[in-house]
Design a protein around this motif. Structure first.
Motif, PDB file in Angstrom:
ATOM      1  N   GLU A   1       0.826  -1.199   0.000  1.00  0.00           N
ATOM      2  CA  GLU A   1       0.000   0.000   0.000  1.00  0.00           C
ATOM      3  C   GLU A   1       0.869   1.261   0.000  1.00  0.00           C
ATOM      4  O   GLU A   1       0.589   2.225  -0.720  1.00  0.00           O
ATOM      5  CB  GLU A   1      -0.920   0.007   1.224  1.00  0.00           C
ATOM      6  CG  GLU A   1      -1.953   1.117   1.219  1.00  0.00           C
ATOM      7  CD  GLU A   1      -2.969   0.994   2.326  1.00  0.00           C
ATOM      8  OE1 GLU A   1      -3.851   1.860   2.401  1.00  0.00           O
ATOM      9  OE2 GLU A   1      -2.882   0.031   3.118  1.00  0.00           O
ATOM     10  N   ILE A   2       1.943   1.252   0.800  1.00  0.00           N
ATOM     11  CA  ILE A   2       2.835   2.406   0.849  1.00  0.00           C
ATOM     12  C   ILE A   2       3.560   2.583  -0.478  1.00  0.00           C
ATOM     13  O   ILE A   2       3.756   3.707  -0.957  1.00  0.00           O
ATOM     14  CB  ILE A   2       3.837   2.257   2.002  1.00  0.00           C
ATOM     15  CG1 ILE A   2       3.107   2.388   3.335  1.00  0.00           C
ATOM     16  CG2 ILE A   2       4.939   3.307   1.917  1.00  0.00           C
ATOM     17  CD1 ILE A   2       2.338   3.690   3.509  1.00  0.00           C
ATOM     18  N   LEU A   3       3.962   1.492  -1.091  1.00  0.00           N
ATOM     19  CA  LEU A   3       4.625   1.583  -2.388  1.00  0.00           C
ATOM     20  C   LEU A   3       3.684   2.163  -3.429  1.00  0.00           C
ATOM     21  O   LEU A   3       4.102   2.967  -4.280  1.00  0.00           O
ATOM     22  CB  LEU A   3       5.116   0.202  -2.829  1.00  0.00           C
ATOM     23  CG  LEU A   3       6.040   0.167  -4.048  1.00  0.00           C
ATOM     24  CD1 LEU A   3       7.259   1.046  -3.826  1.00  0.00           C
ATOM     25  CD2 LEU A   3       6.462  -1.259  -4.349  1.00  0.00           C
ATOM     26  N   ASP A   4       2.417   1.795  -3.373  1.00  0.00           N
ATOM     27  CA  ASP A   4       1.425   2.366  -4.284  1.00  0.00           C
ATOM     28  C   ASP A   4       1.307   3.879  -4.081  1.00  0.00           C
ATOM     29  O   ASP A   4       1.214   4.655  -5.046  1.00  0.00           O
ATOM     30  CB  ASP A   4       0.064   1.709  -4.079  1.00  0.00           C
ATOM     31  CG  ASP A   4       0.012   0.282  -4.598  1.00  0.00           C
ATOM     32  OD1 ASP A   4       0.937  -0.122  -5.342  1.00  0.00           O
ATOM     33  OD2 ASP A   4      -0.942  -0.444  -4.243  1.00  0.00           O
ATOM     34  N   VAL A   5       1.300   4.302  -2.809  1.00  0.00           N
ATOM     35  CA  VAL A   5       1.224   5.735  -2.506  1.00  0.00           C
ATOM     36  C   VAL A   5       2.460   6.445  -3.040  1.00  0.00           C
ATOM     37  O   VAL A   5       2.368   7.527  -3.641  1.00  0.00           O
ATOM     38  CB  VAL A   5       1.083   5.964  -0.982  1.00  0.00           C
ATOM     39  CG1 VAL A   5       1.228   7.455  -0.657  1.00  0.00           C
ATOM     40  CG2 VAL A   5      -0.256   5.451  -0.479  1.00  0.00           C
ATOM     41  N   MET A   6       3.629   5.840  -2.835  1.00  0.00           N
ATOM     42  CA  MET A   6       4.865   6.451  -3.333  1.00  0.00           C
ATOM     43  C   MET A   6       4.867   6.564  -4.852  1.00  0.00           C
ATOM     44  O   MET A   6       5.401   7.525  -5.415  1.00  0.00           O
ATOM     45  CB  MET A   6       6.071   5.637  -2.865  1.00  0.00           C
ATOM     46  CG  MET A   6       6.364   5.758  -1.388  1.00  0.00           C
ATOM     47  SD  MET A   6       7.815   4.795  -0.918  1.00  0.00           S
ATOM     48  CE  MET A   6       8.033   5.338   0.786  1.00  0.00           C
ATOM     49  N   GLU A   7       4.251   5.595  -5.514  1.00  0.00           N
ATOM     50  CA  GLU A   7       4.168   5.639  -6.978  1.00  0.00           C
ATOM     51  C   GLU A   7       3.293   6.802  -7.419  1.00  0.00           C
ATOM     52  O   GLU A   7       3.598   7.494  -8.402  1.00  0.00           O
ATOM     53  CB  GLU A   7       3.625   4.319  -7.507  1.00  0.00           C
ATOM     54  CG  GLU A   7       3.783   4.140  -9.002  1.00  0.00           C
ATOM     55  CD  GLU A   7       3.495   2.719  -9.441  1.00  0.00           C
ATOM     56  OE1 GLU A   7       3.860   2.378 -10.571  1.00  0.00           O
ATOM     57  OE2 GLU A   7       2.901   1.950  -8.657  1.00  0.00           O
ATOM     58  N   VAL A   8       2.210   7.036  -6.684  1.00  0.00           N
ATOM     59  CA  VAL A   8       1.351   8.190  -6.973  1.00  0.00           C
ATOM     60  C   VAL A   8       2.133   9.485  -6.768  1.00  0.00           C
ATOM     61  O   VAL A   8       2.068  10.408  -7.598  1.00  0.00           O
ATOM     62  CB  VAL A   8       0.102   8.175  -6.064  1.00  0.00           C
ATOM     63  CG1 VAL A   8      -0.664   9.492  -6.181  1.00  0.00           C
ATOM     64  CG2 VAL A   8      -0.812   7.014  -6.424  1.00  0.00           C
ATOM     65  N   PHE A   9       2.889   9.559  -5.672  1.00  0.00           N
ATOM     66  CA  PHE A   9       3.685  10.746  -5.398  1.00  0.00           C
ATOM     67  C   PHE A   9       4.695  10.996  -6.515  1.00  0.00           C
ATOM     68  O   PHE A   9       4.915  12.143  -6.920  1.00  0.00           O
ATOM     69  CB  PHE A   9       4.419  10.597  -4.062  1.00  0.00           C
ATOM     70  CG  PHE A   9       3.602  10.993  -2.867  1.00  0.00           C
ATOM     71  CD1 PHE A   9       2.230  10.852  -2.868  1.00  0.00           C
ATOM     72  CD2 PHE A   9       4.200  11.510  -1.741  1.00  0.00           C
ATOM     73  CE1 PHE A   9       1.457  11.214  -1.771  1.00  0.00           C
ATOM     74  CE2 PHE A   9       3.454  11.882  -0.638  1.00  0.00           C
ATOM     75  CZ  PHE A   9       2.075  11.732  -0.656  1.00  0.00           C
TER      76      PHE A   9
ATOM     77  N   ALA B   1      14.824   7.982  -5.913  1.00  0.00           N
ATOM     78  CA  ALA B   1      14.358   7.749  -4.542  1.00  0.00           C
ATOM     79  C   ALA B   1      13.235   6.709  -4.532  1.00  0.00           C
ATOM     80  O   ALA B   1      13.201   5.822  -3.665  1.00  0.00           O
ATOM     81  CB  ALA B   1      13.881   9.052  -3.919  1.00  0.00           C
ATOM     82  N   TYR B   2      12.321   6.814  -5.490  1.00  0.00           N
ATOM     83  CA  TYR B   2      11.234   5.841  -5.578  1.00  0.00           C
ATOM     84  C   TYR B   2      11.772   4.434  -5.830  1.00  0.00           C
ATOM     85  O   TYR B   2      11.375   3.468  -5.169  1.00  0.00           O
ATOM     86  CB  TYR B   2      10.260   6.230  -6.687  1.00  0.00           C
ATOM     87  CG  TYR B   2       9.322   5.101  -7.064  1.00  0.00           C
ATOM     88  CD1 TYR B   2       8.243   4.775  -6.257  1.00  0.00           C
ATOM     89  CD2 TYR B   2       9.544   4.348  -8.219  1.00  0.00           C
ATOM     90  CE1 TYR B   2       7.396   3.722  -6.583  1.00  0.00           C
ATOM     91  CE2 TYR B   2       8.710   3.304  -8.550  1.00  0.00           C
ATOM     92  CZ  TYR B   2       7.643   3.001  -7.733  1.00  0.00           C
ATOM     93  OH  TYR B   2       6.817   1.947  -8.058  1.00  0.00           O
ATOM     94  N   LEU B   3      12.690   4.301  -6.783  1.00  0.00           N
ATOM     95  CA  LEU B   3      13.241   2.987  -7.115  1.00  0.00           C
ATOM     96  C   LEU B   3      14.029   2.405  -5.940  1.00  0.00           C
ATOM     97  O   LEU B   3      13.997   1.190  -5.700  1.00  0.00           O
ATOM     98  CB  LEU B   3      14.128   3.082  -8.356  1.00  0.00           C
ATOM     99  CG  LEU B   3      13.409   3.403  -9.666  1.00  0.00           C
ATOM    100  CD1 LEU B   3      14.418   3.601 -10.796  1.00  0.00           C
ATOM    101  CD2 LEU B   3      12.408   2.306 -10.025  1.00  0.00           C
ATOM    102  N   ARG B   4      14.722   3.266  -5.211  1.00  0.00           N
ATOM    103  CA  ARG B   4      15.477   2.804  -4.044  1.00  0.00           C
ATOM    104  C   ARG B   4      14.529   2.254  -2.968  1.00  0.00           C
ATOM    105  O   ARG B   4      14.778   1.191  -2.389  1.00  0.00           O
ATOM    106  CB  ARG B   4      16.314   3.951  -3.493  1.00  0.00           C
ATOM    107  CG  ARG B   4      17.236   3.554  -2.343  1.00  0.00           C
ATOM    108  CD  ARG B   4      18.261   4.643  -2.074  1.00  0.00           C
ATOM    109  NE  ARG B   4      17.649   5.931  -1.809  1.00  0.00           N
ATOM    110  CZ  ARG B   4      17.754   6.989  -2.618  1.00  0.00           C
ATOM    111  NH1 ARG B   4      18.433   6.903  -3.749  1.00  0.00           N
ATOM    112  NH2 ARG B   4      17.174   8.131  -2.303  1.00  0.00           N
ATOM    113  N   ASN B   5      13.439   2.959  -2.725  1.00  0.00           N
ATOM    114  CA  ASN B   5      12.460   2.479  -1.742  1.00  0.00           C
ATOM    115  C   ASN B   5      11.768   1.211  -2.224  1.00  0.00           C
ATOM    116  O   ASN B   5      11.510   0.292  -1.437  1.00  0.00           O
ATOM    117  CB  ASN B   5      11.420   3.570  -1.468  1.00  0.00           C
ATOM    118  CG  ASN B   5      11.958   4.656  -0.563  1.00  0.00           C
ATOM    119  OD1 ASN B   5      12.661   4.386   0.408  1.00  0.00           O
ATOM    120  ND2 ASN B   5      11.629   5.898  -0.878  1.00  0.00           N
ATOM    121  N   ARG B   6      11.483   1.158  -3.512  1.00  0.00           N
ATOM    122  CA  ARG B   6      10.843  -0.027  -4.077  1.00  0.00           C
ATOM    123  C   ARG B   6      11.727  -1.258  -3.886  1.00  0.00           C
ATOM    124  O   ARG B   6      11.252  -2.322  -3.482  1.00  0.00           O
ATOM    125  CB  ARG B   6      10.556   0.192  -5.565  1.00  0.00           C
ATOM    126  CG  ARG B   6       9.850  -0.966  -6.254  1.00  0.00           C
ATOM    127  CD  ARG B   6       9.516  -0.608  -7.701  1.00  0.00           C
ATOM    128  NE  ARG B   6       8.805  -1.688  -8.345  1.00  0.00           N
ATOM    129  CZ  ARG B   6       9.391  -2.707  -8.954  1.00  0.00           C
ATOM    130  NH1 ARG B   6      10.724  -2.774  -8.991  1.00  0.00           N
ATOM    131  NH2 ARG B   6       8.683  -3.643  -9.513  1.00  0.00           N
TER     132      ARG B   6
END
Length: 232
Positions: free
Chosen positions: A92-100, A218-223
């Motif tokens: 769910e958090i990854l989905d939110v980060m993708e939206v961001f 940053a997104y890819l690193r968190n993913r």
């Protein structure tokens, strides 16, 4: 799972004779605040009676508050057991980060293509608040300031619907961050300070390609980190 304890202040209620709608708002705000700040951690089992006693009100407004919190995905009612504080999944958090990420990239494109501008002073203000929060080890303030930095970026696109989308999901990211901070005190936190500092410098230099690169990286690193944590 453990039951929650601790007196909750409801002075705003005790000072007046609020109607049922206002009592629901008070109960909702207080319970939600304690969830957001990790006072009620995921897995906590609360009861209507306990919450009503702590908030010095009847169970009716408590139920109204619970209904709102359920619709937002923060809690789940368990029949004959009480109120369960839900855990927000990595997915769910990854989905939110993708939206961001999409919103951040769109804001950059809007600045480039439509001649819009970033509010440098506002970005700097939120960045300084982030850095100051790290010095004070005030993680909740850091998370809030980091989120406002991102919101300021997205505001530059001049799209109210996009801001509404961000505002509808940002609290889950804040909640997730605070809970993770409390559960992993041995790990290094405050990583968004370096990221947002680099973004701010790129914005000041009008290097918008670099801004997009930093956001995507940053997104890819968190993913990748979430995948290593077992996300499916």
């Amino acid at each position: 799972m453990g039951r929650v304890s601790g007196k909750i202040s409801v002075q705003s209620y005790l000072k007046g004779n609020g109607n049922m709608s206002s009592l629901v708002d008070i109960a909702y705000s207080k319970i939600r605040e304690n969830i957001m700040t990790g006072i009620y951690m995921p897995g906590s089992l609360l009861s209507e009676n306990e919450l009503a006693q702590l908030l010095n009100m009847s169970r009716t407004p408590i139920r109204g508050a619970i209904s709102r919190l359920e619709s937002e995905g923060f809690v789940s009612s368990l029949k004959n057991r009480g109120l369960f504080v839900k855990e927000i999944s990595y997915k769910e958090i990854l989905d939110v980060m993708e939206v961001f990420l999409f919103l951040e990239e769109y804001s950059v494109d809007s600045v480039i293509e439509k001649g819009l501008i970033y509010n440098i002073e506002e970005l700097n203000k939120h960045l300084e608040q982030q850095l100051d929060a790290e010095k004070k080890d005030d993680y909740p303030a850091y998370v809030q300031s980091s989120m406002m930095f991102t919101r300021s970026m997205i505001t530059s696109a001049n799209n109210q619907t996009m801001l509404q989308i961000m505002d509808s999901v940002k609290d889950k990211l804040i909640h997730f961050g605070i809970v993770n901070w409390k559960l992993t005190p041995h790990q290094k936190h405050y990583s968004a300070n370096l990221l947002n500092k680099a973004i701010y410098e790129a914005v000041c230099a009008e290097d918008y390609v670099e801004v997009k690169r930093l956001c995507k990286e940053a997104y890819l690193r968190n993913r990748e980190r979430f995948i290593r944590s077992g996300i499916q």
